[in-house]
Design a protein around this motif. Sequence first.
Motif, mmCIF file in Angstrom:
data_model
loop_
_atom_site.group_PDB
_atom_site.id
_atom_site.type_symbol
_atom_site.label_atom_id
_atom_site.label_comp_id
_atom_site.label_asym_id
_atom_site.label_seq_id
_atom_site.Cartn_x
_atom_site.Cartn_y
_atom_site.Cartn_z
ATOM 1 N N HIS A 220 -3.525 3.543 -15.288
ATOM 2 C CA HIS A 220 -3.418 4.833 -14.717
ATOM 3 C C HIS A 220 -2.749 4.544 -13.591
ATOM 4 N N SER A 221 -2.195 5.719 -13.241
ATOM 5 C CA SER A 221 -1.328 5.804 -11.997
ATOM 6 C C SER A 221 -2.344 5.537 -10.536
ATOM 7 N N GLY A 222 -1.980 4.649 -9.867
ATOM 8 C CA GLY A 222 -3.101 4.173 -9.017
ATOM 9 C C GLY A 222 -3.798 2.898 -9.034
ATOM 10 N N ASP A 223 -3.749 2.680 -10.141
ATOM 11 C CA ASP A 223 -4.339 1.230 -10.503
ATOM 12 C C ASP A 223 -3.726 0.064 -9.823
ATOM 13 N N PHE A 224 -4.712 -0.776 -9.138
ATOM 14 C CA PHE A 224 -4.062 -1.590 -8.118
ATOM 15 C C PHE A 224 -4.000 -3.341 -8.716
ATOM 16 N N MET A 225 -3.089 -3.900 -8.272
ATOM 17 C CA MET A 225 -2.960 -5.439 -8.586
ATOM 18 C C MET A 225 -2.830 -6.210 -7.453
ATOM 19 N N VAL A 226 -3.547 -7.210 -7.291
ATOM 20 C CA VAL A 226 -3.547 -8.289 -6.362
ATOM 21 C C VAL A 226 -3.209 -9.593 -7.245
ATOM 22 N N LEU A 227 -2.112 -10.163 -6.147
ATOM 23 C CA LEU A 227 -1.469 -11.462 -6.812
ATOM 24 C C LEU A 227 -1.794 -12.637 -5.913
ATOM 25 N N SER A 228 -1.956 -13.854 -6.433
ATOM 26 C CA SER A 228 -2.013 -15.086 -5.780
ATOM 27 C C SER A 228 -1.056 -15.985 -6.108
ATOM 28 N N LYS A 229 -0.193 -16.474 -5.311
ATOM 29 C CA LYS A 229 0.897 -17.759 -5.696
ATOM 30 C C LYS A 229 0.334 -18.725 -4.889
ATOM 31 N N ILE A 230 0.557 -19.923 -5.787
ATOM 32 C CA ILE A 230 0.022 -21.213 -5.248
ATOM 33 C C ILE A 230 1.026 -22.384 -5.215
ATOM 34 N N ARG A 231 2.219 -22.185 -5.261
ATOM 35 C CA ARG A 231 3.211 -23.335 -5.385
ATOM 36 C C ARG A 231 4.489 -22.789 -4.745
ATOM 37 N N GLY A 232 5.446 -23.583 -4.338
ATOM 38 C CA GLY A 232 6.655 -23.247 -3.922
ATOM 39 C C GLY A 232 6.623 -22.372 -2.839
ATOM 40 N N GLY A 246 -8.173 -14.251 5.840
ATOM 41 C CA GLY A 246 -9.423 -14.049 4.976
ATOM 42 C C GLY A 246 -9.312 -13.530 3.681
ATOM 43 N N SER A 247 -7.896 -13.270 3.199
ATOM 44 C CA SER A 247 -7.957 -12.750 2.007
ATOM 45 C C SER A 247 -7.727 -13.906 1.018
ATOM 46 N N TYR A 248 -8.064 -13.372 -0.205
ATOM 47 C CA TYR A 248 -8.016 -14.286 -1.527
ATOM 48 C C TYR A 248 -6.871 -14.035 -2.332
ATOM 49 N N ALA A 249 -6.096 -13.343 -1.794
ATOM 50 C CA ALA A 249 -4.606 -12.800 -2.406
ATOM 51 C C ALA A 249 -3.559 -12.780 -1.454
ATOM 52 N N GLY A 250 -2.394 -12.981 -1.920
ATOM 53 C CA GLY A 250 -1.372 -12.995 -0.885
ATOM 54 C C GLY A 250 -0.418 -11.681 -1.326
ATOM 55 N N HIS A 251 -0.629 -10.960 -2.185
ATOM 56 C CA HIS A 251 0.575 -10.021 -2.367
ATOM 57 C C HIS A 251 -0.176 -8.781 -3.236
ATOM 58 N N SER A 252 0.395 -7.745 -3.406
ATOM 59 C CA SER A 252 -0.353 -6.722 -4.193
ATOM 60 C C SER A 252 1.073 -5.731 -4.662
ATOM 61 N N ALA A 253 0.523 -4.918 -5.764
ATOM 62 C CA ALA A 253 1.264 -4.115 -6.392
ATOM 63 C C ALA A 253 0.648 -2.821 -7.104
ATOM 64 N N VAL A 254 1.388 -1.894 -7.434
ATOM 65 C CA VAL A 254 0.636 -0.717 -7.753
ATOM 66 C C VAL A 254 1.017 -0.113 -9.251
ATOM 67 N N PHE A 255 0.339 0.476 -9.978
ATOM 68 C CA PHE A 255 0.728 0.887 -11.211
ATOM 69 C C PHE A 255 1.107 2.545 -11.126
ATOM 70 N N LEU A 256 2.015 3.083 -11.552
ATOM 71 C CA LEU A 256 2.499 4.664 -11.809
ATOM 72 C C LEU A 256 2.982 4.927 -13.057
ATOM 73 N N LYS A 257 2.534 5.796 -13.643
ATOM 74 C CA LYS A 257 2.852 6.383 -15.050
ATOM 75 C C LYS A 257 3.756 7.518 -14.746
ATOM 76 N N ASP A 258 4.891 7.764 -15.409
ATOM 77 C CA ASP A 258 5.660 9.004 -15.120
ATOM 78 C C ASP A 258 5.248 10.044 -16.280
ATOM 79 N N PHE A 259 5.859 11.303 -16.186
ATOM 80 C CA PHE A 259 5.378 12.507 -17.210
ATOM 81 C C PHE A 259 5.667 12.005 -18.726
ATOM 82 N N GLU A 260 6.355 11.166 -18.795
ATOM 83 C CA GLU A 260 6.312 10.706 -20.478
ATOM 84 C C GLU A 260 5.517 9.663 -20.730
#
Length: 525
Positions: A220-232, A246-260
């Motif tokens: 659903h729109s607003g659902d949250f993602m956290v990402l953790s990258k461990i090389r490079g 103190g965060s156990y994740a280093g990046h984040s993104a969020v979902f959006l759904k359009d009207f279709e």
Amino acid sequence: MASSSSFLRCCLLLYLFFFLFSHVQAVKTPFHPRDVLPLLPRQVSWPILNSLNSAVDLLPTFVGSVSSQNHIVSWKGACFFENTAWMEFHNKSGSEFGGGTLHIKVSKAHSWTCMDLYVFATPYRVTWDYYFRSREHTLKFKEWEERAEYEYVKNKGISIFLMQAGMLGTLQALWEVFPLFTNTEWGENANLGFLEKHMGATFEPRPQPWNTSISVDDIHSGDFMVLSKIRGRWGGFETLEKWVTGSYAGHSAVFLKDFEGKLWVAESGHENEKGEDIIAIIPWEEWWNFELNKDESNPHIALLPLHPDVRAKFNETAAWEYALSMAGKPYGYHNMLFSWIDTIDGNYPPPLDAHLVASAMTVWSEMQPEYAANLWNEGLNKRLGTQGLNLSDILVETEKRGSSFDQLLTVPEQDDWIYSDGKSTSCIAFILEMYKEAGLFDPIADSIQVTEFTIKDAYTLKFFENDSSRLPKWCNDADDVKLPYCQILGKYRMELPGFNSLDPYPHMNERCPSKPPKYFRPQNC
């Protein structure tokens, strides 16, 4: 057998070596075990060096600042146990503001082979020197850059930093830092080892398959993602970011759904074809294909669905309007630093402190002035209510006002500040600003500055699903450990301490410490 026998003999000799010298307390030894470890066979010396030194040893410790002959600073060094320093002003150069000589007297070395390595800084310069003889040493400043440097040194002094690990320890620390940024298995293990050692993180392997087949209908729109990258490159950067916040994740993104019903991913920090980090809205299939097949940082990704009650408040139209208004704008480098530093001394992992931050900024400003302006100069000018001051001018202006640089760093970021390239939002500030626009922080939204939030601050918000029976059927389906969120990618199980535990409150996260390894957080900070 011969090499094995040599190895055992070296281990035995090394054991006796440590035993004998650890029991001779009254006499200064001609050398110290740590000084000669690198001369021993690699299989003996490196495991011991690794236990003695770490990447943290690259950070010098502030021991004091000296501004006159009457202002004497004393401290214990890594090699020399008794040290004093004082400052002498003179005008041997015949210049307008003259110059000076920093006197450092070192004595009582713990061995004949050790040395101390120092860094010296003003807002206008950074230099270094090393000492291995017990005597008075001098560091000469032929002339001051301008009146501002002269006045600053006279009033605040020259800052002195000690490399606590010594010369060999510092080189060993470099060896630990280097692999963090390499795109190799060595680099990955280095990042995992650093996080285990300095944060107490654990990396429990997950059963295969390590990626999940997601049903778009369950997102659903607003659902949250956290990402953790461990090389490079990004893995190394995120490791250091995790350590200080103190965060156990280093990046984040969020979902959006359009009207279709088409699913999109919105994120701040997407790299475009020019290599620029921007805010982007990307079709889910394209985003997921990149993470599965092209992201060389070995990303680990967890989906945090919104709680049904929170989702009911989520104004999808307002969220889309905000996301579209920000699409294409640069990643929020201007305020990235300030979401971490909230207190004068409670956010810096030892031996890091505001003095060291100021000196590191001085070096970076000399090497990359454009990057420095982008990373902190504009943000510091906002806090002073000034425009266009460079770092040295900012430091001098702060002192003129009777304040200090460590206090300036703690001034909370304001969401409505406009920078030279528009509003500035890091990956997490972009998402939380969207949440703010969508009504999730109502009725206290006006008293919340989301640019003060770290990724940890975001995933500890009580916004997410707390009933595992409502999670999608495919969530953690192949794992025998059922997390309270859905890990959709990654070899190791993602842990998010404090997940979904805090209700929003006015001025949240504006005065919170974050010292490792416990990262104690006072209530309502």
